[in-house]
Motif scaffolding. Structure first.
Motif, PDB file in Angstrom:
ATOM      1  N   CYS A   4       0.850  -1.176   0.000  1.00 51.67           N
ATOM      2  CA  CYS A   4       0.000   0.000   0.000  1.00 51.67           C
ATOM      3  C   CYS A   4       0.893   1.235   0.000  1.00 51.67           C
ATOM      4  CB  CYS A   4      -0.947  -0.017   1.195  1.00 51.67           C
ATOM      5  SG  CYS A   4      -0.135  -0.005   2.782  1.00 51.67           S
ATOM      6  N   PRO A   5       0.321   2.401  -0.270  1.00 49.54           N
ATOM      7  CA  PRO A   5       1.118   3.628  -0.266  1.00 49.54           C
ATOM      8  C   PRO A   5       1.825   3.824   1.064  1.00 49.54           C
ATOM      9  CG  PRO A   5      -1.052   4.039  -1.179  1.00 49.54           C
ATOM     10  CD  PRO A   5      -1.064   2.641  -0.606  1.00 49.54           C
ATOM     11  N   GLY A   6       2.974   4.472   1.017  1.00 45.39           N
ATOM     12  CA  GLY A   6       3.797   4.650   2.206  1.00 45.39           C
ATOM     13  C   GLY A   6       3.102   5.299   3.378  1.00 45.39           C
ATOM     14  N   ASP A   7       2.116   6.153   3.126  1.00 39.47           N
ATOM     15  CA  ASP A   7       1.479   6.856   4.239  1.00 39.47           C
ATOM     16  C   ASP A   7       0.364   6.057   4.892  1.00 39.47           C
ATOM     17  OD1 ASP A   7      -0.441   7.059   2.262  1.00 39.47           O
ATOM     18  OD2 ASP A   7      -0.869   9.172   2.653  1.00 39.47           O
ATOM     19  N   SER A  44       0.434  -2.371  -5.909  1.00 42.59           N
ATOM     20  CA  SER A  44       1.247  -1.234  -5.487  1.00 42.59           C
ATOM     21  C   SER A  44       0.535   0.083  -5.764  1.00 42.59           C
ATOM     22  CB  SER A  44       2.589  -1.254  -6.214  1.00 42.59           C
ATOM     23  OG  SER A  44       3.389  -0.194  -5.777  1.00 42.59           O
ATOM     24  N   GLY A  45       0.503   0.942  -4.768  1.00 36.15           N
ATOM     25  CA  GLY A  45      -0.120   2.251  -4.896  1.00 36.15           C
ATOM     26  C   GLY A  45      -1.585   2.287  -4.500  1.00 36.15           C
ATOM     27  N   LEU A  46      -2.195   1.125  -4.279  1.00 39.81           N
ATOM     28  CA  LEU A  46      -3.596   1.086  -3.899  1.00 39.81           C
ATOM     29  C   LEU A  46      -3.752   0.832  -2.407  1.00 39.81           C
ATOM     30  CD1 LEU A  46      -5.157  -1.151  -6.710  1.00 39.81           C
ATOM     31  CD2 LEU A  46      -5.101   1.344  -6.579  1.00 39.81           C
ATOM     32  N   MET A  47      -4.872   1.273  -1.850  1.00 43.09           N
ATOM     33  CA  MET A  47      -5.193   0.962  -0.463  1.00 43.09           C
ATOM     34  C   MET A  47      -6.236  -0.143  -0.389  1.00 43.09           C
ATOM     35  SD  MET A  47      -5.075   4.473   1.627  1.00 43.09           S
ATOM     36  CE  MET A  47      -4.043   5.810   1.118  1.00 43.09           C
ATOM     37  N   GLY A  48      -6.962  -0.352  -1.489  1.00 43.68           N
ATOM     38  CA  GLY A  48      -7.957  -1.404  -1.529  1.00 43.68           C
ATOM     39  C   GLY A  48      -8.384  -1.662  -2.953  1.00 43.68           C
ATOM     40  N   GLU A  75     -14.374   1.023  -0.822  1.00 48.16           N
ATOM     41  CA  GLU A  75     -14.504  -0.218  -1.591  1.00 48.16           C
ATOM     42  C   GLU A  75     -15.910  -0.809  -1.458  1.00 48.16           C
ATOM     43  OE1 GLU A  75     -12.393  -0.905  -3.822  1.00 48.16           O
ATOM     44  OE2 GLU A  75     -10.853   0.478  -3.111  1.00 48.16           O
ATOM     45  N   SER A  76     -16.540  -0.621  -0.311  1.00 51.96           N
ATOM     46  CA  SER A  76     -17.916  -1.096  -0.126  1.00 51.96           C
ATOM     47  C   SER A  76     -18.884  -0.319  -1.000  1.00 51.96           C
ATOM     48  CB  SER A  76     -18.320  -0.983   1.345  1.00 51.96           C
ATOM     49  OG  SER A  76     -17.516  -1.827   2.141  1.00 51.96           O
TER      50      SER A  76
END
Length: 109
Positions: A4-7, A44-48, A75-76
């Motif tokens: 996921c993104p670094g933050d 890579s780069g996604l949170m979900g 995402e829901s």
């Protein structure tokens, strides 16, 4: 393995972080269909990501607090309302996350 993104691991002053820890896989109904929501490595780069063919939502396994809640709702919303464009999913997801954070005593910033 995706990342996921670094933050996504950032702590900072996230008051909901302690009350919304990591989660385990669970099942739910979204948009009239049965879905599995699971913590996982994501692209890579996604949170979900929501995978419609298998009815699986994957949430970055490192997310906690506000970012976890926002991504879970985002995402829901995709799963519940696949006809919405990304801009509307972003807006609805963030508004609902902010409302819940405020309800549970957090800052809506």
């Amino acid at each position: 393995e995706g990342a996921c993104p670094g933050d996504c691991k950032a702590g900072g002053s996230d008051p909901i972080r302690e009350t919304l820890p990591a989660f385990s896989e669970f099942r739910t109904v979204l948009g009239g269909d049965h879905w599995v929501i699971t913590p996982a490595a994501v692209e890579s780069g996604l949170m979900g990501e929501a995978e419609f063919s298998s009815k699986v939502i994957r949430i970055c396994e490192d997310l906690r607090g506000r970012k976890l809640l926002d991504t879970l709702i985002h995402e829901s919303v995709h799963a519940s309302c696949p006809y919405l464009v990304e801009q509307e999913v972003e807006r609805v997801g963030t508004e609902l996350a902010n409302m819940l954070i405020t309800f549970f005593g957090g800052s809506n910033q």
